[in-house]
Design a protein around this motif. Sequence first.
Motif, PDB file in Angstrom:
ATOM      1  N   UNK A 164       4.754   0.045  -6.018  1.00 56.82           N
ATOM      2  CA  UNK A 164       4.886  -1.197  -6.128  1.00 56.82           C
ATOM      3  C   UNK A 164       6.054  -1.903  -7.138  1.00 56.82           C
ATOM      4  N   UNK A 165       6.146  -0.681  -7.799  1.00 57.16           N
ATOM      5  CA  UNK A 165       7.538  -1.125  -8.626  1.00 57.16           C
ATOM      6  C   UNK A 165       9.444  -1.129  -8.490  1.00 57.16           C
ATOM      7  N   UNK A 207      -8.163   0.829  -0.018  1.00 55.17           N
ATOM      8  CA  UNK A 207      -8.246   0.546  -1.557  1.00 55.17           C
ATOM      9  C   UNK A 207      -7.738   1.476  -3.213  1.00 55.17           C
ATOM     10  N   UNK A 208      -7.239   1.901  -2.526  1.00 57.92           N
ATOM     11  CA  UNK A 208      -5.418   1.884  -3.511  1.00 57.92           C
ATOM     12  C   UNK A 208      -4.853   0.721  -3.931  1.00 57.92           C
ATOM     13  N   UNK A 246      -4.485  -1.034  -6.878  1.00 59.24           N
ATOM     14  CA  UNK A 246      -2.615  -1.406  -7.374  1.00 59.24           C
ATOM     15  C   UNK A 246      -2.078  -3.019  -7.718  1.00 59.24           C
ATOM     16  N   UNK A 247      -2.885  -3.351  -6.852  1.00 66.21           N
ATOM     17  CA  UNK A 247      -2.815  -5.242  -6.466  1.00 66.21           C
ATOM     18  C   UNK A 247      -3.589  -6.200  -7.337  1.00 66.21           C
ATOM     19  N   UNK A 248      -5.150  -5.086  -8.526  1.00 65.76           N
ATOM     20  CA  UNK A 248      -5.614  -6.164  -9.346  1.00 65.76           C
ATOM     21  C   UNK A 248      -4.750  -5.190 -10.795  1.00 65.76           C
ATOM     22  N   UNK A 249      -3.888  -4.143 -10.365  1.00 60.55           N
ATOM     23  CA  UNK A 249      -3.887  -4.357 -11.688  1.00 60.55           C
ATOM     24  C   UNK A 249      -4.983  -3.183 -11.889  1.00 60.55           C
ATOM     25  N   UNK A 250      -5.804  -2.620 -11.604  1.00 59.88           N
ATOM     26  CA  UNK A 250      -6.641  -1.279 -12.017  1.00 59.88           C
ATOM     27  C   UNK A 250      -6.396   0.037 -12.515  1.00 59.88           C
ATOM     28  N   UNK A 251      -6.210   0.371 -13.179  1.00 64.88           N
ATOM     29  CA  UNK A 251      -5.816   2.133 -13.805  1.00 64.88           C
ATOM     30  C   UNK A 251      -7.110   2.784 -12.550  1.00 64.88           C
ATOM     31  N   UNK A 252      -6.197   4.187 -12.836  1.00 62.34           N
ATOM     32  CA  UNK A 252      -7.176   5.265 -12.124  1.00 62.34           C
ATOM     33  C   UNK A 252      -8.512   5.039 -13.204  1.00 62.34           C
TER      34      UNK A 252
END
Length: 87
Positions: free
Chosen positions: A15-16, A69-70, A74-80
């Motif tokens: 994504x980066x 799901x991952x 990542x799209x929503x900026x949610x961390x593990x």
Amino acid sequence: MKTFDSLFAELLDRSVSRPAGSGTVDALDAGVHAQGKKLLEEAGEVWLAAEHESDDAVALEISQLIYRAQVIMIGRGISLEQVYKHL
Ligand SMILES: N=c1c2ncn([C@@H]3O[C@H](COP(=O)(O)OP(=O)(O)OP(=O)(O)O)[C@@H](O)[C@H]3O)c2ncn1[C@@H]1O[C@H](COP(=O)(O)O)[C@@H](O)[C@H]1O
């Protein structure tokens, strides 16, 4: 062997760095609506495989569900950590 955490790190890096040809970059750019449709599609495939197919086929579909799901995470900026605190 890849794990949930190592796949997440790999997708975050995609994504980066946004390498050409990355399906993850395309999936992220497609937006949450398209990402959600893919997630539901894979969830359905897990269900059907669990009813009708081999253990390996079920495992394959589950791996794809995890991937989808991952992508949403990542799209929503949610961390593990944000997810794991609910487990
Ligand atoms: N684990 C996965 C993974 N699981 C599922 N998918 C995608 O989901 C597709 C399978 O889903 P479907 O059954 O819906 O097949 P499809 O309808 O042909 O898929 P599309 O053409 O709609 O993408 C695969 O073709 C991939 O596009 C994945 N794409 C990538 N990864 C891993 O993610 C990492 C980054 O991948 P890239 O961003 O592509 O470099 C790599 O380690 C990959 O192995």
